[in-house]
Design a protein around this motif. Structure first.
Motif, PDB file in Angstrom:
ATOM      1  N   ARG A 151       0.828  -1.221   0.000  1.00 26.82           N
ATOM      2  CA  ARG A 151       0.000   0.000   0.000  1.00 26.82           C
ATOM      3  C   ARG A 151       0.857   1.264   0.000  1.00 26.82           C
ATOM      4  O   ARG A 151       0.537   2.246  -0.668  1.00 26.82           O
ATOM      5  CB  ARG A 151      -0.946  -0.003   1.198  1.00 26.82           C
ATOM      6  N   LEU A 152       1.960   1.247   0.738  1.00 24.88           N
ATOM      7  CA  LEU A 152       2.865   2.396   0.752  1.00 24.88           C
ATOM      8  C   LEU A 152       3.494   2.605  -0.620  1.00 24.88           C
ATOM      9  O   LEU A 152       3.535   3.729  -1.125  1.00 24.88           O
ATOM     10  CB  LEU A 152       3.958   2.200   1.818  1.00 24.88           C
ATOM     11  N   ALA A 153       3.980   1.533  -1.236  1.00 28.11           N
ATOM     12  CA  ALA A 153       4.599   1.646  -2.564  1.00 28.11           C
ATOM     13  C   ALA A 153       3.602   2.184  -3.577  1.00 28.11           C
ATOM     14  O   ALA A 153       3.925   3.094  -4.361  1.00 28.11           O
ATOM     15  CB  ALA A 153       5.133   0.281  -3.008  1.00 28.11           C
ATOM     16  N   ILE A 154       2.386   1.667  -3.558  1.00 24.37           N
ATOM     17  CA  ILE A 154       1.344   2.129  -4.485  1.00 24.37           C
ATOM     18  C   ILE A 154       1.042   3.602  -4.252  1.00 24.37           C
ATOM     19  O   ILE A 154       0.961   4.388  -5.195  1.00 24.37           O
ATOM     20  CB  ILE A 154       0.072   1.256  -4.336  1.00 24.37           C
ATOM     21  N   ALA A 155       0.903   4.004  -2.985  1.00 28.61           N
ATOM     22  CA  ALA A 155       0.596   5.406  -2.676  1.00 28.61           C
ATOM     23  C   ALA A 155       1.711   6.337  -3.146  1.00 28.61           C
ATOM     24  O   ALA A 155       1.444   7.412  -3.692  1.00 28.61           O
ATOM     25  CB  ALA A 155       0.367   5.571  -1.175  1.00 28.61           C
ATOM     26  N   GLU A 156       2.961   5.943  -2.955  1.00 33.86           N
ATOM     27  CA  GLU A 156       4.079   6.788  -3.384  1.00 33.86           C
ATOM     28  C   GLU A 156       4.129   6.905  -4.904  1.00 33.86           C
ATOM     29  O   GLU A 156       4.355   7.989  -5.444  1.00 33.86           O
ATOM     30  CB  GLU A 156       5.400   6.240  -2.840  1.00 33.86           C
ATOM     31  N   LEU A 157       3.939   5.802  -5.607  1.00 29.55           N
ATOM     32  CA  LEU A 157       3.956   5.836  -7.068  1.00 29.55           C
ATOM     33  C   LEU A 157       2.800   6.677  -7.606  1.00 29.55           C
ATOM     34  O   LEU A 157       2.977   7.458  -8.544  1.00 29.55           O
ATOM     35  CB  LEU A 157       3.909   4.416  -7.629  1.00 29.55           C
ATOM     36  N   ARG A 158       1.620   6.537  -7.012  1.00 32.17           N
ATOM     37  CA  ARG A 158       0.456   7.317  -7.458  1.00 32.17           C
ATOM     38  C   ARG A 158       0.636   8.803  -7.166  1.00 32.17           C
ATOM     39  O   ARG A 158       0.251   9.646  -7.982  1.00 32.17           O
ATOM     40  CB  ARG A 158      -0.815   6.796  -6.805  1.00 32.17           C
ATOM     41  N   ALA A 159       1.193   9.127  -6.011  1.00 36.56           N
ATOM     42  CA  ALA A 159       1.407  10.539  -5.673  1.00 36.56           C
ATOM     43  C   ALA A 159       2.359  11.178  -6.668  1.00 36.56           C
ATOM     44  O   ALA A 159       2.165  12.321  -7.089  1.00 36.56           O
ATOM     45  CB  ALA A 159       1.952  10.674  -4.257  1.00 36.56           C
ATOM     46  N   HIS A 160       3.375  10.448  -7.065  1.00 35.03           N
ATOM     47  CA  HIS A 160       4.323  10.964  -8.053  1.00 35.03           C
ATOM     48  C   HIS A 160       3.630  11.182  -9.390  1.00 35.03           C
ATOM     49  O   HIS A 160       3.848  12.197 -10.056  1.00 35.03           O
ATOM     50  CB  HIS A 160       5.493   9.999  -8.213  1.00 35.03           C
ATOM     51  N   ALA A 161       2.762  10.254  -9.764  1.00 35.43           N
ATOM     52  CA  ALA A 161       2.079  10.340 -11.058  1.00 35.43           C
ATOM     53  C   ALA A 161       1.143  11.541 -11.132  1.00 35.43           C
ATOM     54  O   ALA A 161       1.078  12.228 -12.145  1.00 35.43           O
ATOM     55  CB  ALA A 161       1.288   9.060 -11.311  1.00 35.43           C
ATOM     56  N   ARG A 162       0.435  11.809 -10.051  1.00 36.63           N
ATOM     57  CA  ARG A 162      -0.547  12.901 -10.106  1.00 36.63           C
ATOM     58  C   ARG A 162      -0.012  14.211  -9.542  1.00 36.63           C
ATOM     59  O   ARG A 162      -0.643  15.245  -9.689  1.00 36.63           O
ATOM     60  CB  ARG A 162      -1.823  12.491  -9.390  1.00 36.63           C
ATOM     61  N   GLY A 163       1.161  14.146  -8.913  1.00 35.47           N
ATOM     62  CA  GLY A 163       1.653  15.321  -8.212  1.00 35.47           C
ATOM     63  C   GLY A 163       2.352  16.355  -9.053  1.00 35.47           C
ATOM     64  O   GLY A 163       2.575  17.463  -8.609  1.00 35.47           O
ATOM     65  N   ALA A 164       2.733  16.016 -10.270  1.00 35.14           N
ATOM     66  CA  ALA A 164       3.480  16.975 -11.074  1.00 35.14           C
ATOM     67  C   ALA A 164       3.321  16.633 -12.547  1.00 35.14           C
ATOM     68  O   ALA A 164       3.130  15.478 -12.907  1.00 35.14           O
ATOM     69  CB  ALA A 164       4.958  16.923 -10.688  1.00 35.14           C
ATOM     70  N   ASP A 165       3.432  17.659 -13.358  1.00 39.01           N
ATOM     71  CA  ASP A 165       3.380  17.418 -14.800  1.00 39.01           C
ATOM     72  C   ASP A 165       4.769  17.012 -15.290  1.00 39.01           C
ATOM     73  O   ASP A 165       5.750  17.026 -14.544  1.00 39.01           O
ATOM     74  CB  ASP A 165       2.869  18.650 -15.543  1.00 39.01           C
ATOM     75  N   ALA A 166       4.849  16.654 -16.556  1.00 36.88           N
ATOM     76  CA  ALA A 166       6.109  16.155 -17.115  1.00 36.88           C
ATOM     77  C   ALA A 166       7.229  17.179 -17.012  1.00 36.88           C
ATOM     78  O   ALA A 166       8.376  16.830 -16.729  1.00 36.88           O
ATOM     79  CB  ALA A 166       5.907  15.732 -18.565  1.00 36.88           C
ATOM     80  N   VAL A 167       6.912  18.454 -17.221  1.00 36.10           N
ATOM     81  CA  VAL A 167       7.950  19.486 -17.162  1.00 36.10           C
ATOM     82  C   VAL A 167       8.526  19.577 -15.754  1.00 36.10           C
ATOM     83  O   VAL A 167       9.742  19.637 -15.564  1.00 36.10           O
ATOM     84  CB  VAL A 167       7.392  20.854 -17.628  1.00 36.10           C
ATOM     85  N   THR A 168       7.653  19.550 -14.741  1.00 36.62           N
ATOM     86  CA  THR A 168       8.123  19.612 -13.360  1.00 36.62           C
ATOM     87  C   THR A 168       8.926  18.369 -13.008  1.00 36.62           C
ATOM     88  O   THR A 168       9.979  18.462 -12.394  1.00 36.62           O
ATOM     89  CB  THR A 168       6.933  19.766 -12.387  1.00 36.62           C
ATOM     90  N   ARG A 169       8.430  17.205 -13.421  1.00 40.72           N
ATOM     91  CA  ARG A 169       9.162  15.967 -13.133  1.00 40.72           C
ATOM     92  C   ARG A 169      10.539  15.981 -13.786  1.00 40.72           C
ATOM     93  O   ARG A 169      11.523  15.578 -13.184  1.00 40.72           O
ATOM     94  CB  ARG A 169       8.377  14.743 -13.605  1.00 40.72           C
ATOM     95  N   THR A 170      10.636  16.442 -15.018  1.00 42.63           N
ATOM     96  CA  THR A 170      11.927  16.438 -15.708  1.00 42.63           C
ATOM     97  C   THR A 170      12.835  17.547 -15.219  1.00 42.63           C
ATOM     98  O   THR A 170      14.050  17.454 -15.358  1.00 42.63           O
ATOM     99  CB  THR A 170      11.754  16.535 -17.242  1.00 42.63           C
TER     100      THR A 170
END
Length: 191
Positions: free
Chosen positions: A115-134
């Protein structure tokens, strides 16, 4: 008694309620667990609590797990809602979800780990757009640890649903990282 007066400590522990013990631990950590100590007392507390209950019936309190996960997606008091903390993946100032994930895996707390791994991966996916991530060049995720947790979870048939969710999130993360890398390369080539 020992150097620290272990008899007095043992007597106090026998009389203390679990709620009082958690409250005392929380007060101690809020006072003494600092950046200078690299938040090591929080990690030690979680490890000790889970080691003390091999039956897996003890759940860490939310206030303790939040000390590891704060800043996820801007809603836990550390990111300010700008996506910057989520863009860094599982490496962010004032939190250490990787340590909690390793603790859960070490103590066989596979549902919590998944559950922790899933939550962290999902937060990363929805937390920033591609420009911010890169902009951060690369988000750090402990991929070997995430794969280890997935492998451990796959051995428990009762957790098949969580394994499928974790597989999906890991695949999405890989695809997103590849797409972000291609965008970054495209931006660099156009300059």
């Amino acid at each position: 008694g020992g150097v620290l007066g272990s008899e007095a400590i043992d007597a106090a522990a026998a009389e203390a309620s679990p709620a009082a013990a958690w409250a005392a631990l929380r007060a101690f950590l809020e006072t003494h667990c600092t950046v200078e100590r690299n938040f090591a007392p929080t990690e030690a507390a979680a490890r000790a609590a889970l080691a003390a209950d091999p039956s897996s019936s003890l759940r860490l309190p939310q206030w303790l797990t939040r000390r590891f996960t704060r800043g996820r997606g801007g809603g836990d008091g550390g990111a300010g809602g700008d996506g910057g903390a989520a863009a860094g993946g599982m490496a962010r100032r004032g939190a250490n979800p990787t340590a909690l994930l390793a603790i859960y895996a070490q103590h066989g707390r596979l549902e919590e780990a998944a559950r922790l791994a899933i939550a962290e991966l999902r937060a990363h996916a929805r937390g920033a757009d591609a420009v911010t991530r890169t902009r951060f060049a690369a988000a750090w995720f402990p991929t070997p640890l995430l794969m280890h947790v997935r492998d451990l979870v796959s051995r428990v048939p009762a957790l098949d649903g969580l394994r499928a969710e974790l597989d999906h999130e890991l695949d999405e993360h890989r695809r997103r990282a590849e797409a972000d890398s291609a965008k970054l390369a495209g931006f660099a080539a156009s300059r």
